[in-house]
Design an enzyme around this catalytic site. Structure first.
Site, mmCIF file in Angstrom:
data_model
loop_
_atom_site.group_PDB
_atom_site.id
_atom_site.type_symbol
_atom_site.label_atom_id
_atom_site.label_comp_id
_atom_site.label_asym_id
_atom_site.label_seq_id
_atom_site.Cartn_x
_atom_site.Cartn_y
_atom_site.Cartn_z
ATOM 1 N N ASP A 26 -2.164 6.550 6.407
ATOM 2 C CA ASP A 26 -3.139 5.610 5.978
ATOM 3 C C ASP A 26 -3.375 4.615 6.894
ATOM 4 O O ASP A 26 -2.513 3.474 7.197
ATOM 5 C CB ASP A 26 -2.498 4.848 4.607
ATOM 6 C CG ASP A 26 -3.336 3.903 4.132
ATOM 7 O OD1 ASP A 26 -4.619 3.531 4.811
ATOM 8 O OD2 ASP A 26 -2.973 2.944 2.918
ATOM 9 N N LYS A 45 -12.744 -2.296 6.433
ATOM 10 C CA LYS A 45 -12.097 -2.989 7.126
ATOM 11 C C LYS A 45 -12.613 -2.968 8.770
ATOM 12 O O LYS A 45 -12.790 -3.928 9.397
ATOM 13 C CB LYS A 45 -10.422 -2.953 7.202
ATOM 14 C CG LYS A 45 -9.831 -3.534 5.830
ATOM 15 C CD LYS A 45 -8.897 -2.612 5.342
ATOM 16 C CE LYS A 45 -8.571 -3.315 3.860
ATOM 17 N NZ LYS A 45 -7.947 -2.541 2.998
ATOM 18 N N TRP A 83 0.799 -1.102 0.130
ATOM 19 C CA TRP A 83 -0.194 -0.047 -0.039
ATOM 20 C C TRP A 83 0.913 1.096 -0.048
ATOM 21 O O TRP A 83 0.389 2.062 -0.839
ATOM 22 C CB TRP A 83 -1.021 -0.103 1.263
ATOM 23 C CG TRP A 83 -2.018 -1.119 0.914
ATOM 24 C CD1 TRP A 83 -2.024 -2.386 1.927
ATOM 25 C CD2 TRP A 83 -3.018 -1.644 -0.015
ATOM 26 N NE1 TRP A 83 -3.056 -3.193 1.452
ATOM 27 C CE2 TRP A 83 -3.770 -2.616 0.204
ATOM 28 C CE3 TRP A 83 -3.218 -0.799 -1.231
ATOM 29 C CZ2 TRP A 83 -4.411 -3.170 -0.613
ATOM 30 C CZ3 TRP A 83 -4.215 -1.187 -1.971
ATOM 31 C CH2 TRP A 83 -4.884 -2.201 -1.727
#
Ligand SMILES: *Cc1c(COP(=O)(O)O)cnc(C)c1O
Length: 365
Positions: free
Chosen positions: A176, A200, A106
């Site tokens: 993030d 999530k 990511w």
């Protein structure tokens, strides 16, 4: 499968488990929301009924995550992936630098987008160590000219997590937090921006939560498309265009559930207990199971591990599937096994996995 209510042992990495109580409440209210004669999905996002749901979700997020008043809370679309682009588009200028700390796939994706707008610099990376760990603070050297420093707080694929964040001084810190947002209390004031896809830890996919310091947002570039400016959404309370109304409703219900569970301190304690159940089996297995992440960098959200040999690992995954465990395959880019134990995954589900792992080892070692 948990026979009492037909709920799977769900370890999916995202979208992932939601609290059963929240799903049942949504089901109850689905066709006639608060006597309105329609579902929340069927009403105007400008209606008083929806606006109340929307504002309550913002209010609860601020309260539960202890977000100071000089921070905006935005509900955007496009996932965390659009944030990879929006951040440099808004805050990086041609020729200017920003620091990216590389701890997984990511971070790599975020870095790649920044290259389109300015000069991102990888100031630290653990790639050579297969992203098994988080860099130590002495490996991190921030340039005071940087527009910002970007970190990934939890690395969903490799199973590593920051426990403390570097002090970047005057340089804004952006995180993030897609896969560990609100899994524990965090000192928001350390960050200028936090973002996370909801799917999530916070709700269904379709909503992206952005928390940003107002005076940081004020520094954004102005010559960019309207819909991609943070200020557009901040000025209209995230109602510039039609928001993902059902997702925001569900997010609000998940936040109520967190509140009822005792808030983030209680959630954090339970997350520690859950992860420990599985890490203990790995650590006490004499190498039958091996963790991917270095111990000091282990994630409480995504537990990544391998089984002694390749063939046994395939057998582990197929027997686990038969026993009702879902989502234990590692990410397609790294293989192995991964158990994602986000906020809404019940303790009993983790206990069931830990028992299954012990039984599998006894049978096959
Ligand atoms: C899942 C994930 C993403 C991607 O999120 P999308 O909402 O699918 O764009 C980004 N960062 C991290 C850390 C993730 O876990």
């Amino acid at each position: 499968m948990n026979q009492s209510n037909k709920r799977a042992y769900n370890f999916n990495a995202g979208p992932s488990a939601l609290p059963l109580e929240v799903l049942e409440k949504a089901q109850q209210e689905l066709v006639n929301f608060q006597e309105s004669g329609m579902s929340i999905m069927e009403m105007s996002h400008r209606s008083a009924t929806f606006e109340k749901v929307h504002n309550e979700a913002i209010f609860r997020l601020r309260k539960l995550f202890a977000i100071p008043n000089d921070y905006e809370i935005l509900f955007l679309q496009g996932g965390a992936s659009l944030q990879f682009t929006m951040i440099p588009m808004n805050f990086l200028k041609n020729g200017k630098t920003a620091s990216y700390i590389m701890t997984g796939v990511w971070s790599e994706k975020a870095y790649k987008e920044a290259k389109l707008f300015g000069e991102p610099v990888q100031i630290a990376s653990t790639k050579e160590n297969q992203y098994r760990n988080i860099p130590t603070f002495d490996e991190i050297d921030v340039d005071t000219d940087d527009a910002y420093v970007h970190v990934t707080s939890n690395n969903t694929i490799y199973g590593t997590q920051w426990t403390e964040f570097p002090n970047t001084g005057e340089v804004p810190l952006i995180a993030d937090m897609s896969s560990d947002i609100m899994s524990k209390p965090v000192d928001i004031s350390k960050f200028d921006m936090i973002y996370a896809g909801a799917q999530k830890n916070l709700g269904p996919s379709g909503v992206t939560v952005v928390i940003a310091r107002k005076d940081f947002l004020a520094k954004a570039n102005s010559e960019i498309p309207t819909i991609l400016k943070y200020s557009t959404h901040a000025e209209s309370n995230s109602l510039y265009n039609t928001p993902p109304t059902f997702g925001i409703y569900m997010l609000g219900e998940v936040l109520k559930w967190i509140e009822e569970k005792g808030g983030l301190t209680a959630i954090a304690q339970q997350n520690e207990e859950k992860a420990k159940l599985i890490y203990d089996v790995i650590d006490n297995s004499n190498g039958f199971y091996t963790g991917h992440a270095s111990k000091e960098s282990r994630s409480l959200m995504n537990i990544t591990f391998r089984v002694a040999d390749e063939e046994l690992e395939q057998q582990f995954l197929s027997e686990a599937k038969e026993a009702g465990f879902i989502g234990l395959n590692g990410h397609r880019s790294v293989g192995g096994c991964r158990a994602s134990a986000y906020n809404s995954v019940p303790l009993e589900t983790c206990k069931a996995l830990s028992d299954f792992m012990i039984a599998f080892k006894t049978k096959h070692q």
